[in-house]
Motif scaffolding. Sequence first.
Motif, PDB file in Angstrom:
ATOM      1  N   GLY A   1      48.806  99.730 -10.939  1.00 22.57           N
ATOM      2  CA  GLY A   1      47.364  99.362 -10.252  1.00 22.57           C
ATOM      3  C   GLY A   1      46.660  97.991 -10.527  1.00 22.57           C
ATOM      4  O   GLY A   1      45.848  97.927  -9.738  1.00 22.57           O
ATOM      5  N   ARG A   2      46.926  97.548 -11.179  1.00 19.11           N
ATOM      6  CA  ARG A   2      46.106  96.125 -11.594  1.00 19.11           C
ATOM      7  C   ARG A   2      46.860  95.104 -11.098  1.00 19.11           C
ATOM      8  O   ARG A   2      47.830  94.979 -10.918  1.00 19.11           O
ATOM      9  CB  ARG A   2      46.189  96.093 -13.714  1.00 19.11           C
ATOM     10  N   LYS A   3      46.237  94.547 -11.067  1.00 21.02           N
ATOM     11  CA  LYS A   3      46.851  92.560 -10.518  1.00 21.02           C
ATOM     12  C   LYS A   3      46.562  91.916 -11.445  1.00 21.02           C
ATOM     13  O   LYS A   3      47.599  91.041 -10.957  1.00 21.02           O
ATOM     14  CB  LYS A   3      45.995  92.430  -8.720  1.00 21.02           C
ATOM     15  N   ASP A   4      45.352  91.608 -12.369  1.00 20.84           N
ATOM     16  CA  ASP A   4      45.498  90.722 -13.547  1.00 20.84           C
ATOM     17  C   ASP A   4      45.690  89.401 -12.282  1.00 20.84           C
ATOM     18  O   ASP A   4      46.462  88.830 -13.303  1.00 20.84           O
ATOM     19  CB  ASP A   4      46.433  90.907 -14.738  1.00 20.84           C
ATOM     20  N   GLY A   5      44.655  89.180 -11.786  1.00 17.65           N
ATOM     21  CA  GLY A   5      45.094  87.996 -10.658  1.00 17.65           C
ATOM     22  C   GLY A   5      44.222  87.123 -11.278  1.00 17.65           C
ATOM     23  O   GLY A   5      42.786  87.165 -11.929  1.00 17.65           O
ATOM     24  N   MET A   6      44.207  85.829 -10.341  1.00 26.05           N
ATOM     25  CA  MET A   6      43.108  84.932 -10.403  1.00 26.05           C
ATOM     26  C   MET A   6      42.290  85.163  -9.851  1.00 26.05           C
ATOM     27  O   MET A   6      42.313  86.174  -8.441  1.00 26.05           O
ATOM     28  CB  MET A   6      44.143  83.450  -9.736  1.00 26.05           C
ATOM     29  N   PHE A   7      41.311  84.452  -9.818  1.00 24.63           N
ATOM     30  CA  PHE A   7      39.934  84.045  -9.085  1.00 24.63           C
ATOM     31  C   PHE A   7      39.578  83.559  -7.703  1.00 24.63           C
ATOM     32  O   PHE A   7      39.535  82.366  -8.182  1.00 24.63           O
ATOM     33  CB  PHE A   7      38.576  84.329 -10.166  1.00 24.63           C
ATOM     34  N   THR A   8      40.258  84.135  -6.746  1.00 22.68           N
ATOM     35  CA  THR A   8      40.682  83.140  -5.323  1.00 22.68           C
ATOM     36  C   THR A   8      39.614  82.752  -4.250  1.00 22.68           C
ATOM     37  O   THR A   8      39.882  81.269  -4.122  1.00 22.68           O
ATOM     38  CB  THR A   8      41.633  83.442  -4.928  1.00 22.68           C
ATOM     39  N   ARG A   9      38.609  83.379  -3.824  1.00 21.85           N
ATOM     40  CA  ARG A   9      37.700  83.416  -3.216  1.00 21.85           C
ATOM     41  C   ARG A   9      35.885  84.098  -3.339  1.00 21.85           C
ATOM     42  O   ARG A   9      36.295  84.959  -4.296  1.00 21.85           O
ATOM     43  CB  ARG A   9      38.389  83.816  -2.125  1.00 21.85           C
ATOM     44  N   ALA A  10      35.467  83.593  -2.909  1.00 24.00           N
ATOM     45  CA  ALA A  10      33.674  83.626  -3.198  1.00 24.00           C
ATOM     46  C   ALA A  10      33.379  83.790  -2.316  1.00 24.00           C
ATOM     47  O   ALA A  10      33.399  82.405  -1.400  1.00 24.00           O
ATOM     48  CB  ALA A  10      33.330  83.432  -4.217  1.00 24.00           C
ATOM     49  N   SER A  11      32.074  84.963  -1.889  1.00 23.77           N
ATOM     50  CA  SER A  11      31.311  84.804  -0.879  1.00 23.77           C
ATOM     51  C   SER A  11      30.265  84.175  -1.235  1.00 23.77           C
ATOM     52  O   SER A  11      29.979  84.196  -2.745  1.00 23.77           O
ATOM     53  CB  SER A  11      31.605  86.231   0.217  1.00 23.77           C
ATOM     54  N   ASN A  12      28.674  83.718  -0.778  1.00 17.92           N
ATOM     55  CA  ASN A  12      27.715  83.689  -1.544  1.00 17.92           C
ATOM     56  C   ASN A  12      27.709  82.622  -2.185  1.00 17.92           C
ATOM     57  O   ASN A  12      26.923  82.458  -3.053  1.00 17.92           O
ATOM     58  CB  ASN A  12      26.975  85.113  -1.454  1.00 17.92           C
ATOM     59  N   ALA A  13      28.473  81.490  -2.201  1.00 18.29           N
ATOM     60  CA  ALA A  13      28.799  80.766  -3.316  1.00 18.29           C
ATOM     61  C   ALA A  13      28.365  78.804  -3.049  1.00 18.29           C
ATOM     62  O   ALA A  13      28.231  78.724  -1.758  1.00 18.29           O
ATOM     63  CB  ALA A  13      30.330  80.548  -3.515  1.00 18.29           C
ATOM     64  N   MET A  14      28.041  78.074  -3.734  1.00 16.29           N
ATOM     65  CA  MET A  14      27.884  76.984  -4.389  1.00 16.29           C
ATOM     66  C   MET A  14      29.168  76.616  -4.812  1.00 16.29           C
ATOM     67  O   MET A  14      29.136  76.680  -5.582  1.00 16.29           O
ATOM     68  CB  MET A  14      26.225  76.961  -4.394  1.00 16.29           C
ATOM     69  N   ARG A  15      29.344  75.325  -4.329  1.00 20.38           N
ATOM     70  CA  ARG A  15      30.662  74.460  -4.834  1.00 20.38           C
ATOM     71  C   ARG A  15      30.525  73.251  -4.682  1.00 20.38           C
ATOM     72  O   ARG A  15      29.528  72.267  -3.647  1.00 20.38           O
ATOM     73  CB  ARG A  15      32.184  75.341  -4.277  1.00 20.38           C
ATOM     74  N   TYR A  16      31.154  72.876  -5.772  1.00 15.27           N
ATOM     75  CA  TYR A  16      30.866  71.388  -6.161  1.00 15.27           C
ATOM     76  C   TYR A  16      31.625  70.913  -6.390  1.00 15.27           C
ATOM     77  O   TYR A  16      32.704  71.771  -7.428  1.00 15.27           O
ATOM     78  CB  TYR A  16      29.720  70.847  -7.299  1.00 15.27           C
ATOM     79  N   ASP A  17      32.164  69.304  -5.929  1.00 20.49           N
ATOM     80  CA  ASP A  17      33.576  68.900  -6.594  1.00 20.49           C
ATOM     81  C   ASP A  17      33.785  67.299  -6.338  1.00 20.49           C
ATOM     82  O   ASP A  17      32.648  66.366  -5.515  1.00 20.49           O
ATOM     83  CB  ASP A  17      34.689  69.204  -5.302  1.00 20.49           C
ATOM     84  N   GLY A  18      34.004  66.449  -7.647  1.00 19.55           N
ATOM     85  CA  GLY A  18      33.644  65.429  -7.641  1.00 19.55           C
ATOM     86  C   GLY A  18      34.978  64.553  -8.240  1.00 19.55           C
ATOM     87  O   GLY A  18      35.279  65.086  -8.901  1.00 19.55           O
ATOM     88  N   THR A  19      35.325  63.347  -7.239  1.00 21.62           N
ATOM     89  CA  THR A  19      37.168  62.625  -8.101  1.00 21.62           C
ATOM     90  C   THR A  19      35.794  61.159  -8.630  1.00 21.62           C
ATOM     91  O   THR A  19      35.323  60.742  -8.150  1.00 21.62           O
ATOM     92  CB  THR A  19      37.481  62.458  -7.310  1.00 21.62           C
ATOM     93  N   PHE A  20      36.486  60.353 -10.337  1.00 23.92           N
ATOM     94  CA  PHE A  20      35.644  59.720 -10.292  1.00 23.92           C
ATOM     95  C   PHE A  20      37.074  58.835 -11.213  1.00 23.92           C
ATOM     96  O   PHE A  20      37.533  58.742 -12.038  1.00 23.92           O
ATOM     97  CB  PHE A  20      34.881  60.013 -11.078  1.00 23.92           C
TER      98      PHE A  20
END
Length: 355
Positions: A151-170
Amino acid sequence: MRRKPLVLAVLGAGGAMTAGAAAAQSSVTLYGLMDAGVEYATHAGPNGGGATRLVSGGKNTSRWGLRGTEDLGGGLKAVFQLESGIQIDTGRLDSDGTLFDRRATVGLSGSWGRLIMGRDFTTTYDYMLPFDPMGYAPNYSWATSSTATGGRKDGMFTRASNAMRYDGTFGGLKVGATVALGEVAGSFRSASKYDVGVGYSTGGFAAVVTWDRQNGAGTSTTPADATDYIQGIHAGASYDFGSLKLYAGYRNYKRAFTTSGASQRSAMYWAGASYDFTPAFTLYGAVYKQVVKESGGDPIMFSLRGQYALSKRTTAYLSAAYATAQQGHNVSVSRDLVGYGNNQFAVTAGLQHRF
């Protein structure tokens, strides 16, 4: 990957142009991926028999979407994206009643990076994807999760609602973070989620490390939730020699409870390679090993896929996997389907088209 842009907005009004004002350029792109195949799997039901079935998304989840940009000037752009998963075998949505279950975001991007709000994939999901040889394939990868723990999946945190996300490449460095609001009155912590990641690449080498935490809603009245938090630590590395590419990945998983129950812990390790025999034909191979701290079983899966590009947008593939678990534990080669035996073999022949 070729896209067919649908231009929904063009340069601004003629009067504004006459006045010398710079017109904003906007565009919307319709895109998608359709993937279906025929799979045979042993130990596919309670009676222990094998099954042949038509599957949607053997190599990648079938989906369609819209994304758009508007040039605001000075290097600043407004961006949005809507993306919906599809079950090709039935025509239904990939999730129960949610139209844009994969993505629904709006935000801004510039030289400083990108900031978006809405429902989206997490920092961990996107940062670890390049380090899975099978590319998170439903048939067959355990990088995001496995059902080998019952019954366990022990998986990755894949998607989120009500979210704010930042990404930067330098240069060779990239950094990212996701914050998802729990929206529980009286408690900022309840049901909130956090995810941070950092990656570095130079030449053929690339590596990332991420940390995420999903807080339970135990302090709220409803819904009742015995989970205190779920925590994941991921790391990945790869080296591209040209035709040959090597991959490795790791996940440390922990679920803690508000009750006196012991925490659930596991670790997932994987390694693999891809080799381009020709510009059209590539072979992928991977091994996934899970170590379950409490219940044992320590399942392992060997996965192999050959794919041939019929064109730049259409690919035929043949995938196979074998999984086994110790101590009589059930195991499945699928990340989504339960197991009915302590081993399973499966093979999928499929076709994928992108537009």
